[in-house]
Scaffold this motif. Structure first.
Motif, PDB file in Angstrom:
ATOM      1  N   ALA A   1       0.828  -1.212   0.000  1.00 18.80           N
ATOM      2  CA  ALA A   1       0.000   0.000   0.000  1.00 18.80           C
ATOM      3  C   ALA A   1       0.858   1.256   0.000  1.00 18.80           C
ATOM      4  O   ALA A   1       0.548   2.239  -0.685  1.00 18.80           O
ATOM      5  CB  ALA A   1      -0.927  -0.009   1.218  1.00 18.80           C
ATOM      6  N   LEU A   2       1.958   1.228   0.751  1.00 14.90           N
ATOM      7  CA  LEU A   2       2.854   2.378   0.793  1.00 14.90           C
ATOM      8  C   LEU A   2       3.512   2.612  -0.562  1.00 14.90           C
ATOM      9  O   LEU A   2       3.590   3.750  -1.036  1.00 14.90           O
ATOM     10  CB  LEU A   2       3.926   2.175   1.871  1.00 14.90           C
ATOM     11  CG  LEU A   2       4.951   3.308   2.020  1.00 14.90           C
ATOM     12  CD1 LEU A   2       4.271   4.618   2.358  1.00 14.90           C
ATOM     13  CD2 LEU A   2       5.996   2.956   3.075  1.00 14.90           C
ATOM     14  N   VAL A   3       3.956   1.528  -1.191  1.00 14.98           N
ATOM     15  CA  VAL A   3       4.568   1.645  -2.518  1.00 14.98           C
ATOM     16  C   VAL A   3       3.564   2.241  -3.505  1.00 14.98           C
ATOM     17  O   VAL A   3       3.886   3.171  -4.256  1.00 14.98           O
ATOM     18  CB  VAL A   3       5.049   0.266  -3.022  1.00 14.98           C
ATOM     19  CG1 VAL A   3       5.483   0.363  -4.485  1.00 14.98           C
ATOM     20  CG2 VAL A   3       6.199  -0.241  -2.162  1.00 14.98           C
ATOM     21  N   ALA A   4       2.336   1.711  -3.496  1.00 13.28           N
ATOM     22  CA  ALA A   4       1.303   2.196  -4.415  1.00 13.28           C
ATOM     23  C   ALA A   4       0.978   3.669  -4.159  1.00 13.28           C
ATOM     24  O   ALA A   4       0.812   4.454  -5.106  1.00 13.28           O
ATOM     25  CB  ALA A   4       0.046   1.342  -4.274  1.00 13.28           C
TER      26      ALA A   4
ATOM     27  N   HIS B   1       0.306   6.592   5.743  1.00 20.38           N
ATOM     28  CA  HIS B   1       1.410   7.380   6.316  1.00 20.38           C
ATOM     29  C   HIS B   1       2.614   6.473   6.578  1.00 20.38           C
ATOM     30  O   HIS B   1       2.456   5.387   7.145  1.00 20.38           O
ATOM     31  CB  HIS B   1       0.948   8.016   7.624  1.00 20.38           C
ATOM     32  CG  HIS B   1       1.812   9.136   8.100  1.00 20.38           C
ATOM     33  ND1 HIS B   1       3.094   8.930   8.570  1.00 20.38           N
ATOM     34  CD2 HIS B   1       1.592  10.478   8.186  1.00 20.38           C
ATOM     35  CE1 HIS B   1       3.618  10.081   8.939  1.00 20.38           C
ATOM     36  NE2 HIS B   1       2.732  11.043   8.709  1.00 20.38           N
ATOM     37  N   PRO B   2       3.808   6.863   6.169  1.00 17.00           N
ATOM     38  CA  PRO B   2       4.996   6.029   6.399  1.00 17.00           C
ATOM     39  C   PRO B   2       5.197   5.648   7.861  1.00 17.00           C
ATOM     40  O   PRO B   2       5.696   4.555   8.152  1.00 17.00           O
ATOM     41  CB  PRO B   2       6.144   6.917   5.908  1.00 17.00           C
ATOM     42  CG  PRO B   2       5.519   7.805   4.903  1.00 17.00           C
ATOM     43  CD  PRO B   2       4.133   8.083   5.404  1.00 17.00           C
ATOM     44  N   ALA B   3       4.803   6.526   8.781  1.00 12.32           N
ATOM     45  CA  ALA B   3       4.968   6.224  10.203  1.00 12.32           C
ATOM     46  C   ALA B   3       4.135   5.015  10.618  1.00 12.32           C
ATOM     47  O   ALA B   3       4.516   4.260  11.511  1.00 12.32           O
ATOM     48  CB  ALA B   3       4.576   7.433  11.041  1.00 12.32           C
TER      49      ALA B   3
ATOM     50  N   THR C   1       3.450  10.604  -6.629  1.00  9.11           N
ATOM     51  CA  THR C   1       4.480  11.134  -7.525  1.00  9.11           C
ATOM     52  C   THR C   1       3.911  11.442  -8.902  1.00  9.11           C
ATOM     53  O   THR C   1       4.162  12.514  -9.474  1.00  9.11           O
ATOM     54  CB  THR C   1       5.643  10.131  -7.664  1.00  9.11           C
ATOM     55  OG1 THR C   1       6.174   9.845  -6.366  1.00  9.11           O
ATOM     56  CG2 THR C   1       6.745  10.704  -8.539  1.00  9.11           C
ATOM     57  N   VAL C   2       3.134  10.510  -9.448  1.00 13.83           N
ATOM     58  CA  VAL C   2       2.546  10.702 -10.785  1.00 13.83           C
ATOM     59  C   VAL C   2       1.570  11.876 -10.780  1.00 13.83           C
ATOM     60  O   VAL C   2       1.556  12.697 -11.709  1.00 13.83           O
ATOM     61  CB  VAL C   2       1.836   9.410 -11.251  1.00 13.83           C
ATOM     62  CG1 VAL C   2       1.038   9.660 -12.528  1.00 13.83           C
ATOM     63  CG2 VAL C   2       2.854   8.303 -11.485  1.00 13.83           C
TER      64      VAL C   2
END
Length: 335
Positions: free
Chosen positions: A238-241, A295-297, A247-248
């Motif tokens: 999910a984080l990668v997506a 959220h990355p955290a 970014t896009v």
């Protein structure tokens, strides 16, 4: 005061222009001034701009709560900076709805909404370094810290150019200076587009090098890392997506703003609010949402600091290498 006997219109409404408003455009209303005296050639939609104001205000609160609780100070600072600028920018557009002739409100909206995505890009750059630490610094072209320094410095330069260009364009006393300001803003936005293209290229290169070197073992390494953090691999996916989508979306928005400014502030694209709401508002709003919901955290838990991540993921890498060796030897079992 004498009135100018001219039949002028703005937004389809007749206007009556007078000498007082000629000398001080801030006193203008839709009934007294022609459209070429306004900051923009349309009246901003109140509902649409209020929606985005509320959207970013909610994300601002969410980022504040998560950032303070999880102590992700660098990511927190980038996201908070971006959300605050978005809130200010849409507040200014709401003020423009009441009076499109107040140039300070136009300048506030222009600069804040133009530079805000730079902060969201910085948050993405910071998160990417954690991917490098997990999968292996040896597969990256640069050290994690170097990525951060290069791209955030690039963002700061882009941000400075956009802000300076916007200020020059607004305060210019002649058309030549105004166009110079626009050109500087275009340079800043083009610089941001270039940085995103290079960043995306480096990310793809890193992903290829990891997969080429490790194959399916990189999946095992990710799974091992998430286990150590008490998270399922679904969180990592999910984080990668979310990072890819953010970014896009920011890239699409930046390309749109370059095209918009190339036509000038009086151009057709710069005065098409529907396209603005979709290609500026919606793109950035969704990007910020992805960076908040996943959220990355939440994924990295207590290992957002680079040293903590290096400690945890270094152990993960060692165990993954052992697992890969066992698999290659045809042996079964867990380490």
């Amino acid at each position: 005061m004498s009135r100018l006997d001219q039949n002028l219109t703005f937004a389809g409404k007749p206007t009556t222009f007078n000498i007082t408003t000629w000398n001080d455009p801030s006193l203008c209303t839709l009934d007294t001034c022609p459209e070429n005296y306004s900051a923009i050639l349309y009246v901003p939609n109140l509902g649409g701009n209020a929606f985005f104001l509320a959207w970013f205000a909610i994300l601002l609160v969410a980022q504040t709560v998560i950032g303070i609780q999880k102590r992700t100070w660098t990511f927190f600072s980038a996201m908070i900076g971006g959300c605050i600028l978005e809130v200010i920018g849409y507040s200014a557009r709401i003020l423009l709805h009441d009076n499109v002739f107040v140039f300070n409100n136009w300048l506030m909206y222009l600069i804040c909404l133009t530079i805000a995505p730079c902060f969201f890009s910085a948050a993405i750059y910071l998160t990417f370094t954690r991917f490098i630490i997990l999968h292996g610094v040896q597969y990256a072209r640069l050290k994690p810290r170097t990525y951060t320094i290069i791209f955030i410095t690039w963002d700061i330069i882009s941000l400075a150019l956009q802000a300076a260009g916007g200020g020059l364009a607004d305060t210019a006393s002649d058309g030549g200076s105004g166009q110079t300001g626009i050109n500087i803003m275009i340079a800043g936005l083009s610089s941001q587009v270039a940085s995103l293209i290079i960043f995306m290229t480096l990310v793809l290169d890193f992903a290829y090098r990891v997969y080429h070197a490790e194959g399916r073992a990189c999946v095992a390494k990710t799974y091992e890392g998430m286990q150590r953090l008490g998270r399922g691999v679904g969180w990592w996916s999910a984080l990668v997506a979310s990072l890819i989508m953010a970014t896009v979306l920011i890239f699409i928005r930046s390309c749109y703003r370059v095209a918009e400014l190339r036509g000038g502030f009086g151009g057709k694209l710069a005065n098409d609010e529907v396209k603005f709401m979709v290609l500026e508002g919606a793109m950035v709003a969704l990007a910020a949402l992805f960076l908040t919901v996943v959220h990355p955290a939440i994924v990295f838990r207590g290992t957002w600091k680079r040293r903590d991540a290096e400690t945890v993921f270094a152990k993960t890498a060692d165990r993954a290498e052992v697992s890969q060796t066992i698999e290659l030897n045809g042996e079964k079992g867990a380490v």
